[in-house]
Design an enzyme around this catalytic site. Structure first.
Site, mmCIF file in Angstrom:
data_model
loop_
_atom_site.group_PDB
_atom_site.id
_atom_site.type_symbol
_atom_site.label_atom_id
_atom_site.label_comp_id
_atom_site.label_asym_id
_atom_site.label_seq_id
_atom_site.Cartn_x
_atom_site.Cartn_y
_atom_site.Cartn_z
ATOM 1 N N HIS A 135 0.856 -1.190 0.000
ATOM 2 C CA HIS A 135 0.000 0.000 0.000
ATOM 3 C C HIS A 135 0.891 1.237 0.000
ATOM 4 O O HIS A 135 2.111 1.138 0.156
ATOM 5 C CB HIS A 135 -0.936 -0.003 1.216
ATOM 6 C CG HIS A 135 -0.213 0.004 2.523
ATOM 7 N ND1 HIS A 135 -0.040 -1.121 3.293
ATOM 8 C CD2 HIS A 135 0.418 1.000 3.184
ATOM 9 C CE1 HIS A 135 0.647 -0.819 4.375
ATOM 10 N NE2 HIS A 135 0.948 0.464 4.325
HETATM 11 C C1 T46 Z 1 2.991 0.618 6.788
HETATM 12 C C2 T46 Z 1 3.803 -0.610 6.917
HETATM 13 C C3 T46 Z 1 5.283 -0.334 6.960
HETATM 14 C C4 T46 Z 1 -4.071 -0.799 13.448
HETATM 15 O O1 T46 Z 1 -5.188 -1.033 13.952
HETATM 16 N N1 T46 Z 1 -3.267 0.157 13.986
HETATM 17 C C5 T46 Z 1 -2.054 0.452 13.444
HETATM 18 O O2 T46 Z 1 -1.347 1.341 13.962
HETATM 19 C C6 T46 Z 1 -1.612 -0.272 12.284
HETATM 20 C C7 T46 Z 1 -0.251 0.017 11.656
HETATM 21 C C8 T46 Z 1 -2.433 -1.236 11.769
HETATM 22 N N2 T46 Z 1 -3.636 -1.485 12.344
HETATM 23 C C9 T46 Z 1 -4.483 -2.572 11.806
HETATM 24 C C10 T46 Z 1 -4.917 -2.393 10.361
HETATM 25 C C11 T46 Z 1 -5.055 -3.816 9.875
HETATM 26 O O3 T46 Z 1 -6.324 -4.328 10.210
HETATM 27 O O4 T46 Z 1 -3.705 -3.755 11.820
HETATM 28 C C12 T46 Z 1 -4.004 -4.562 10.693
HETATM 29 C C13 T46 Z 1 -2.734 -4.874 9.917
HETATM 30 O O5 T46 Z 1 -2.294 -3.677 9.259
HETATM 31 P P1 T46 Z 1 -1.675 -3.688 7.800
HETATM 32 O O6 T46 Z 1 -2.238 -4.799 7.017
HETATM 33 O O7 T46 Z 1 -1.820 -2.297 7.225
HETATM 34 O O8 T46 Z 1 -0.129 -3.986 8.138
HETATM 35 P P2 T46 Z 1 1.117 -3.976 7.164
HETATM 36 O O9 T46 Z 1 2.202 -4.687 7.872
HETATM 37 O O10 T46 Z 1 0.769 -4.415 5.803
HETATM 38 O O11 T46 Z 1 1.531 -2.391 7.056
HETATM 39 C C14 T46 Z 1 2.039 -1.709 8.186
HETATM 40 C C15 T46 Z 1 1.301 -0.377 8.387
HETATM 41 O O12 T46 Z 1 -0.121 -0.584 8.416
HETATM 42 C C16 T46 Z 1 1.589 0.612 7.293
HETATM 43 O O13 T46 Z 1 1.173 1.905 7.683
HETATM 44 O O14 T46 Z 1 3.422 1.582 6.167
HETATM 45 O O15 T46 Z 1 3.430 -1.450 8.010
#
Ligand code: T46
Length: 135
Positions: free
Chosen positions: A50
């Site tokens: 993303h």
């Molecule tokens: C990024 C990369 C480097 C939350 O509820 N709070 C939070 O602070 C974050 C970061 C995520 N979430 C929830 C959102 C999703 O339901 O946790 C779940 C997993 O998040 P996501 O799929 O976006 O995780 P990654 O590892 O793909 O991405 C993360 C960060 O979301 C993003 O901002 O830049 O790490």
């Protein structure tokens, strides 16, 4: 200018070991509103996939390693993170992917704002469109 911007943190060592610190608007170039950690990542998982419209972040591998891919819609660059003394500055409007997590990887991310799903662009084609719209 390249997409990969590395911040090298000063590590203070003595006979007991090492200490590294992170300070907002000093060695972290923004107000830090949120810190999160990614750990226990399963084998062959790709995370990220993303972009963020506004959010800026610094990612630091506290233990273990992983590979970041950054993409501005024109170029892709890779960077391995494997040290608590090295931060990857991830500007807004960059597609990011994280690959090759080691079993012991603890990735800490310092973020310039609170969690807001509206700031995410999770579709690559949509991301490319924001680029051709002059952003
Ligand atoms: C990024 C990369 C480097 C939350 O509820 N709070 C939070 O602070 C974050 C970061 C995520 N979430 C929830 C959102 C999703 O339901 O946790 C779940 C997993 O998040 P996501 O799929 O976006 O995780 P990654 O590892 O793909 O991405 C993360 C960060 O979301 C993003 O901002 O830049 O790490």
């Amino acid at each position: 200018m390249g997409l990969v911007k590395i911040i090298n943190f000063n590590s203070i060592g003595d006979e007991r070991g090492q200490l590294v610190s992170f300070e907002e608007n000093k060695n972290i170039p923004f107000d830090v509103k949120r810190v999160y950690c990614i750990y226990a990542t399963k084998k062959n998982v790709v995370r990220g996939l993303h972009a963020h419209k506004v959010l800026k972040q610094v990612a630091i591998a506290l233990t273990g390693s992983c590979k970041f891919v950054l993409d501005d819609g024109y170029n892709r660059e890779e960077q391995i993170l494997n040290s608590p003394t090295q931060g990857l500055l991830i500007d807004s409007c960059l597609w990011r992917e994280m690959h090759n997590f080691s079993d012991d990887c603890v990735l800490m991310v310092l973020a310039s704002d609170y969690y807001d799903e509206n700031d995410y662009v999770r579709d690559y084609q949509e991301f490319l469109k924001t680029k051709t719209n002059g952003n």
